[in-house]
Write a protein that holds these residues in place. Structure first.
Motif, PDB file in Angstrom:
ATOM      1  N   TYR A 197       0.826  -1.216   0.000  1.00 51.25           N
ATOM      2  CA  TYR A 197       0.000   0.000   0.000  1.00 51.25           C
ATOM      3  C   TYR A 197       0.855   1.259   0.000  1.00 51.25           C
ATOM      4  CZ  TYR A 197      -3.811   3.169   1.131  1.00 51.25           C
ATOM      5  OH  TYR A 197      -4.723   4.206   1.092  1.00 51.25           O
ATOM      6  N   GLY A 198       2.010   1.194   0.614  1.00 55.21           N
ATOM      7  CA  GLY A 198       2.931   2.326   0.589  1.00 55.21           C
ATOM      8  C   GLY A 198       4.135   2.069  -0.292  1.00 55.21           C
ATOM      9  N   GLY A 199       4.013   1.122  -1.234  1.00 54.84           N
ATOM     10  CA  GLY A 199       5.129   0.739  -2.074  1.00 54.84           C
ATOM     11  C   GLY A 199       5.349   1.658  -3.256  1.00 54.84           C
ATOM     12  N   VAL A 200       6.251   1.201  -4.139  1.00 57.25           N
ATOM     13  CA  VAL A 200       6.669   2.021  -5.281  1.00 57.25           C
ATOM     14  C   VAL A 200       5.522   2.250  -6.248  1.00 57.25           C
ATOM     15  CG1 VAL A 200       8.287   2.156  -7.215  1.00 57.25           C
ATOM     16  CG2 VAL A 200       9.030   1.186  -5.025  1.00 57.25           C
ATOM     17  N   VAL A 201       4.730   1.209  -6.526  1.00 62.39           N
ATOM     18  CA  VAL A 201       3.658   1.329  -7.520  1.00 62.39           C
ATOM     19  C   VAL A 201       2.617   2.340  -7.062  1.00 62.39           C
ATOM     20  CG1 VAL A 201       1.848   0.072  -8.743  1.00 62.39           C
ATOM     21  CG2 VAL A 201       4.064  -1.022  -8.331  1.00 62.39           C
ATOM     22  N   ASN A 202       2.208   2.268  -5.814  1.00 64.44           N
ATOM     23  CA  ASN A 202       1.222   3.231  -5.318  1.00 64.44           C
ATOM     24  C   ASN A 202       1.784   4.645  -5.243  1.00 64.44           C
ATOM     25  OD1 ASN A 202      -1.186   1.808  -4.995  1.00 64.44           O
ATOM     26  ND2 ASN A 202      -0.507   0.905  -3.056  1.00 64.44           N
ATOM     27  N   ARG A 203       3.070   4.771  -4.978  1.00 57.71           N
ATOM     28  CA  ARG A 203       3.682   6.098  -4.982  1.00 57.71           C
ATOM     29  C   ARG A 203       3.653   6.706  -6.390  1.00 57.71           C
ATOM     30  NH1 ARG A 203       6.682   7.499  -0.430  1.00 57.71           N
ATOM     31  NH2 ARG A 203       6.807   5.833   1.145  1.00 57.71           N
ATOM     32  N   LEU A 204       3.873   5.851  -7.396  1.00 57.85           N
ATOM     33  CA  LEU A 204       3.761   6.349  -8.772  1.00 57.85           C
ATOM     34  C   LEU A 204       2.328   6.760  -9.099  1.00 57.85           C
ATOM     35  CD1 LEU A 204       6.039   3.807 -10.692  1.00 57.85           C
ATOM     36  CD2 LEU A 204       6.536   6.195 -10.149  1.00 57.85           C
ATOM     37  N   PHE A 205       1.361   5.981  -8.610  1.00 61.49           N
ATOM     38  CA  PHE A 205      -0.036   6.346  -8.830  1.00 61.49           C
ATOM     39  C   PHE A 205      -0.366   7.692  -8.184  1.00 61.49           C
ATOM     40  CE2 PHE A 205      -2.882   2.945 -10.563  1.00 61.49           C
ATOM     41  CZ  PHE A 205      -1.864   2.180 -11.099  1.00 61.49           C
ATOM     42  N   VAL A 206       0.136   7.923  -6.990  1.00 61.24           N
ATOM     43  CA  VAL A 206      -0.109   9.202  -6.309  1.00 61.24           C
ATOM     44  C   VAL A 206       0.554  10.339  -7.072  1.00 61.24           C
ATOM     45  CG1 VAL A 206       0.330  10.503  -4.183  1.00 61.24           C
ATOM     46  CG2 VAL A 206      -0.432   8.124  -4.051  1.00 61.24           C
ATOM     47  N   GLY A 211      -5.434   7.492  -7.036  1.00 63.06           N
ATOM     48  CA  GLY A 211      -5.507   7.018  -5.668  1.00 63.06           C
ATOM     49  C   GLY A 211      -4.737   5.729  -5.467  1.00 63.06           C
ATOM     50  N   ARG A 212      -4.446   5.419  -4.208  1.00 65.60           N
ATOM     51  CA  ARG A 212      -3.750   4.167  -3.891  1.00 65.60           C
ATOM     52  C   ARG A 212      -4.691   2.976  -4.064  1.00 65.60           C
ATOM     53  NH1 ARG A 212       1.020   5.034  -0.774  1.00 65.60           N
ATOM     54  NH2 ARG A 212       1.310   7.249  -0.281  1.00 65.60           N
ATOM     55  N   VAL A 213      -4.107   1.836  -4.366  1.00 66.31           N
ATOM     56  CA  VAL A 213      -4.868   0.604  -4.606  1.00 66.31           C
ATOM     57  C   VAL A 213      -4.334  -0.477  -3.670  1.00 66.31           C
ATOM     58  CG1 VAL A 213      -5.527  -1.137  -6.310  1.00 66.31           C
ATOM     59  CG2 VAL A 213      -5.204   1.250  -7.022  1.00 66.31           C
ATOM     60  N   PHE A 214      -5.235  -1.262  -3.100  1.00 68.24           N
ATOM     61  CA  PHE A 214      -4.834  -2.414  -2.292  1.00 68.24           C
ATOM     62  C   PHE A 214      -4.520  -3.578  -3.239  1.00 68.24           C
ATOM     63  CE2 PHE A 214      -7.287   0.112   0.695  1.00 68.24           C
ATOM     64  CZ  PHE A 214      -6.506   0.048   1.844  1.00 68.24           C
ATOM     65  N   TRP A 215      -3.283  -3.593  -3.765  1.00 67.34           N
ATOM     66  CA  TRP A 215      -2.917  -4.590  -4.771  1.00 67.34           C
ATOM     67  C   TRP A 215      -2.854  -6.002  -4.195  1.00 67.34           C
ATOM     68  CZ3 TRP A 215      -3.268  -2.997  -9.519  1.00 67.34           C
ATOM     69  CH2 TRP A 215      -2.995  -1.677  -9.845  1.00 67.34           C
ATOM     70  N   LEU A 216      -2.617  -6.139  -2.921  1.00 62.57           N
ATOM     71  CA  LEU A 216      -2.404  -7.448  -2.315  1.00 62.57           C
ATOM     72  C   LEU A 216      -3.649  -7.991  -1.648  1.00 62.57           C
ATOM     73  CD1 LEU A 216       1.110  -6.786  -0.728  1.00 62.57           C
ATOM     74  CD2 LEU A 216       0.561  -7.723  -2.988  1.00 62.57           C
ATOM     75  N   GLU A 217      -4.803  -7.437  -1.960  1.00 55.08           N
ATOM     76  CA  GLU A 217      -6.060  -7.906  -1.375  1.00 55.08           C
ATOM     77  C   GLU A 217      -7.130  -7.946  -2.459  1.00 55.08           C
ATOM     78  OE1 GLU A 217      -7.186  -5.481   1.870  1.00 55.08           O
ATOM     79  OE2 GLU A 217      -5.355  -5.803   3.029  1.00 55.08           O
ATOM     80  N   GLY A 218      -8.048  -8.895  -2.304  1.00 57.16           N
ATOM     81  CA  GLY A 218      -9.203  -8.954  -3.192  1.00 57.16           C
ATOM     82  C   GLY A 218      -8.840  -9.300  -4.629  1.00 57.16           C
ATOM     83  N   GLY A 219      -9.700  -8.856  -5.525  1.00 57.63           N
ATOM     84  CA  GLY A 219      -9.504  -9.146  -6.933  1.00 57.63           C
ATOM     85  C   GLY A 219      -8.327  -8.426  -7.558  1.00 57.63           C
ATOM     86  N   PHE A 299       1.253 -17.883  -1.053  1.00 58.30           N
ATOM     87  CA  PHE A 299       2.084 -17.131  -0.110  1.00 58.30           C
ATOM     88  C   PHE A 299       1.473 -15.772   0.227  1.00 58.30           C
ATOM     89  CE2 PHE A 299       6.099 -19.510  -1.623  1.00 58.30           C
ATOM     90  CZ  PHE A 299       5.786 -20.554  -0.772  1.00 58.30           C
ATOM     91  N   ILE A 300       0.788 -15.172  -0.743  1.00 60.57           N
ATOM     92  CA  ILE A 300       0.226 -13.838  -0.523  1.00 60.57           C
ATOM     93  C   ILE A 300      -1.193 -13.912   0.038  1.00 60.57           C
ATOM     94  CG2 ILE A 300      -0.417 -11.657  -1.619  1.00 60.57           C
ATOM     95  CD1 ILE A 300       1.786 -12.118  -3.650  1.00 60.57           C
ATOM     96  N   GLY A 301      -2.035 -14.733  -0.592  1.00 56.97           N
ATOM     97  CA  GLY A 301      -3.450 -14.767  -0.228  1.00 56.97           C
ATOM     98  C   GLY A 301      -3.832 -15.855   0.736  1.00 56.97           C
ATOM     99  N   GLY A 302      -2.954 -16.837   0.990  1.00 50.67           N
ATOM    100  CA  GLY A 302      -3.286 -17.905   1.917  1.00 50.67           C
ATOM    101  C   GLY A 302      -4.042 -19.035   1.235  1.00 50.67           C
ATOM    102  N   ALA A 303      -4.552 -19.961   2.071  1.00 47.92           N
ATOM    103  CA  ALA A 303      -5.247 -21.135   1.546  1.00 47.92           C
ATOM    104  C   ALA A 303      -6.616 -20.800   0.982  1.00 47.92           C
ATOM    105  CB  ALA A 303      -5.383 -22.198   2.641  1.00 47.92           C
ATOM    106  N   TYR A 304      -7.229 -19.710   1.444  1.00 47.49           N
ATOM    107  CA  TYR A 304      -8.560 -19.320   0.963  1.00 47.49           C
ATOM    108  C   TYR A 304      -8.517 -17.855   0.524  1.00 47.49           C
ATOM    109  CZ  TYR A 304     -10.065 -23.647   3.198  1.00 47.49           C
ATOM    110  OH  TYR A 304     -10.213 -24.965   3.549  1.00 47.49           O
ATOM    111  N   PRO A 305      -7.957 -17.586  -0.647  1.00 47.60           N
ATOM    112  CA  PRO A 305      -7.867 -16.196  -1.111  1.00 47.60           C
ATOM    113  C   PRO A 305      -9.202 -15.733  -1.683  1.00 47.60           C
ATOM    114  CG  PRO A 305      -6.947 -17.647  -2.746  1.00 47.60           C
ATOM    115  CD  PRO A 305      -7.348 -18.519  -1.594  1.00 47.60           C
ATOM    116  N   ASP A 306      -9.180 -14.574  -2.326  1.00 49.23           N
ATOM    117  CA  ASP A 306     -10.388 -14.052  -2.952  1.00 49.23           C
ATOM    118  C   ASP A 306     -10.847 -14.998  -4.065  1.00 49.23           C
ATOM    119  OD1 ASP A 306     -12.163 -11.502  -3.204  1.00 49.23           O
ATOM    120  OD2 ASP A 306     -11.596 -11.984  -5.273  1.00 49.23           O
TER     121      ASP A 306
END
Length: 358
Positions: A197-206, A211-219, A299-306
């Motif tokens: 959320y505070g990484g390089v990609v979101n900083r470029l978006f800002v 707006g920032r995007v929750f890249w590691l959650e949901g769809g 590794f990112i979303g776990g056993a039951y991701p989106d």
């Protein structure tokens, strides 16, 4: 030295030509004598006689093998030694691949009880009616159809650019291949830093006013997963394409250039038909690797991701953790049948078969 009467023809035959070192071959002398004595018909009879008396190569080989010569024994010993070297690998292949594969088919046809009763295809019917299985299968096929064509097109274009020697070409090839050799855990750390959320990609978006995007959650997690797969597997496909492009004759490109063909027309009309079997191999590997997109998502979303990134491997992993071997094997063999049918359909296309026979 005086020549006898019988050697007069040989003296005449060699007159006017420089003498060769050493003694003349007896067969050549006999042929000259036959030609001088009886004319062309005698020479033909001599040739027929030589063909009749000379043993054929097959007969020579039979004599060599039947006589028990040291060369034949050495060849048989080499063949046996090769099988001795291959035996450990063949035993491992049989014990860890072929036997479990056949045993898994039996597991998919039983009920998993203490008696392990045979139930036929009822397990397949029950699994295919499971909505979670169909969801994982749908997402897996979608990811494969999305990633494989991108890998194929990008690797083909990059290999075409790196075909000719350029400054720094070796560096670019190594840079493309490096992600393929890196461990998945190291790549995931880099990806988490980039798409946090505070990484390089979101900083470029800002910086661009977005707006920032929750890249590691949901769809939204599907975007980093697809980019990670492309970054990891692109270099290996480029190497395969580059090796195939080295065999394409440069004269074809020169003729096309003289006819006024542009770069895109040359790549489509010359390069792609010449490397069609290799292109088929690259496409198959891209699809197979896309089917194996699981570790990164797990590794990112776990056993039951989106639900949008829930793959078939999640379904089989969760069933295996519950020791439900019947559902695991049934899902695995169902997926294997789909993959094999897809590859057979691709293999039997007219263009691929023409590329192999060319």
């Amino acid at each position: 030295m005086r020549l006898g009467k019988g050697n007069t023809a040989f003296a005449r035959e060699g007159a006017g030509r420089p003498a060769k070192a050493g003694r003349s071959h007896p067969s050549r002398l006999a042929a000259i004598a036959a030609k001088r004595a009886g004319g062309l018909s005698a020479l033909r009879r001599y040739a027929l006689q030589r063909q009749t008396l000379a043993p054929s190569p097959r007969a020579k080989g039979a004599q060599c093998v039947g006589s028990g010569a040291p060369l034949g024994e050495e060849g048989m010993f080499r063949k046996r030694s090769v099988w001795l070297y291959l035996l450990p690998g063949l035993i491992g292949l049989l014990a860890f691949y072929l036997v479990p594969f056949v045993w898994g088919i039996w597991f998919s046809l039983t009920d998993g009880s203490i008696d392990n009763r045979f139930v036929g295809f009822s397990n397949y019917q029950r699994v295919w009616q499971n909505e979670v299985f169909r969801l994982g299968l749908k997402n897996t096929i979608e990811l494969s159809l999305l990633c494989a064509p991108v890998i194929f097109v990008l690797s083909f274009l990059l290999a075409g650019m790196l075909r000719k020697p350029i400054a720094g070409g070796g560096f670019f090839r190594n840079a493309l291949l490096m992600p393929y050799l890196m461990p998945s855990s190291a790549m995931l750390i880099i990806w988490l830093l980039l798409f946090d959320y505070g990484g390089v990609v979101n900083r470029l978006f800002v910086a661009l006013g977005q707006g920032r995007v929750f890249w590691l959650e949901g769809g939204a997690l599907r975007v980093p997963i697809v980019l990670l797969y492309i970054w990891k597997n692109l270099g290996f496909s480029v190497v395969i394409f580059t090796a195939a492009l080295q065999a394409v004759p440069e004269s074809l490109y020169e003729y096309a250039s003289l006819e006024g063909a542009g770069w895109l027309r040359r790549e489509i009309s010359i390069t792609l038909p010449q490397v069609l079997p290799t292109a088929f191999l690259v496409l198959v590997l891209a699809i197979v690797n896309a089917f194996k997109i699981f570790k990164e998502v797990y590794f990112i979303g776990g056993a039951y991701p989106d639900e949008s990134i829930y793959t078939l491997q999640h379904y089989m992993n969760n069933k295996f953790s519950k020791l439900d071997y019947q559902d695991v094997t049934t899902a695995a063999y169902s997926f294997a049948v789909i993959v094999i049918a897809l590859f057979l359909l691709m293999y039997r296309t007219k263009s691929v078969r023409q590329g192999e026979t060319a």
